[in-house]
Design a protein around this motif. Sequence first.
Motif, mmCIF file in Angstrom:
data_model
loop_
_atom_site.group_PDB
_atom_site.id
_atom_site.type_symbol
_atom_site.label_atom_id
_atom_site.label_comp_id
_atom_site.label_asym_id
_atom_site.label_seq_id
_atom_site.Cartn_x
_atom_site.Cartn_y
_atom_site.Cartn_z
ATOM 1 N N MET A 122 0.132 -1.685 -5.622
ATOM 2 C CA MET A 122 -1.138 -2.041 -6.264
ATOM 3 C C MET A 122 -1.790 -0.835 -6.935
ATOM 4 N N CYS B 171 3.747 -6.094 -11.474
ATOM 5 C CA CYS B 171 4.192 -6.106 -10.085
ATOM 6 C C CYS B 171 5.207 -7.236 -9.896
ATOM 7 N N PRO C 113 -0.939 -6.693 -10.663
ATOM 8 C CA PRO C 113 -1.203 -6.643 -9.221
ATOM 9 C C PRO C 113 -2.472 -7.382 -8.840
#
Length: 354
Positions: A200, A206, A220
């Motif tokens: 993160m 992500c 994220p």
Amino acid sequence: MTEALVEMKNISHNFGRVGVLHDVSLTINPGSYTVLLGPSGSGKTTLLSILGGFLVPRKGSVLIRGQNCTAMAPARRPTATVFQDYALFPHMSVGNNVGFGLRMKGVIKSERNRLAQEALAIVGLSDAFRKKPHQLSGGQRQRVALARALVIKPAVLLLDEPLGALDLKPRRQMQDELKTIQKQVGTAFVHVTHDQEEAMALADHCVVMNQGRIEDEGTPERVYARPATRFTAAFMGESTLIPGDVASVTGNAILINTAFGSFPIIAEAAEGAAVTLAVRPEHMRLIRDSRSVTFGTAQVTAVIFQGSFKRVLAESNSRVGFMFIARIPAEHDVSVGDTVTPCCHIEDLIVLAK
């Protein structure tokens, strides 16, 4: 629309009879910071190795800048890799370590020294050119390894658990530095980790992996706030997970029945479908207000002080073994044995259909 820098299409791979990747497709854009996140055995390092050319997939293709690199050797493809163990030559100076890849490409000494010095400046080690690796800290050696990868100007920089060997403080410092360096050089980074906080902190893209497949991908913020699957909700941070089923559907609203009551939520799901409600710890409250939906009462079993907040575990009084997880301000007074009312605002309930 941005043209993809990397396209991994329908990648599958086995180690012996064991399948480790199953029809994985992934697109990486120029200038992005992609983090492959997942537990051990999820396939993230294997996928990185295929992208770097250290493995040839059993099935599928790897395109970089539109060129098919699937069977191309690592030295020939426009990638560079930073390994967890740094892999520095102990007998060489820092400058010669950084310039080693240029030496293999036939760059003359004066030019590779100049480029090595520039790369060391980027990672904040301008004065380390003549030192030996053993004279540096772990974090500094990590930056040397990063400079050695950057100096050859790869299209994609691959980082395989690069911060795993560092203690907490230098690891967080390197997280900040990696993000700053990536923005400065503009190179696409692909970073493997099992650390959710690291993912993160670094990623703008992500990718959550599980059992050889991509479970979820996105920013994220989105993956954390609105995970696509139960696995993502449990792995990408903590959640209280409450099973339920869809009792009715009215327009864009569904009514979900659970052991703690029924909750009307704006979401999409088919009537009769089994779903899971997830509540992040920072949204789980222990004292109700006028906007709260409640989950009965619970008894506090643990209070863990974590600096700016307390992590509280509370076992449901109506369902033995069911645990609520809350994160509350450090100054709030709560003790083991207290009876509390776990609750949250309706908009903080996340519906997971998978």
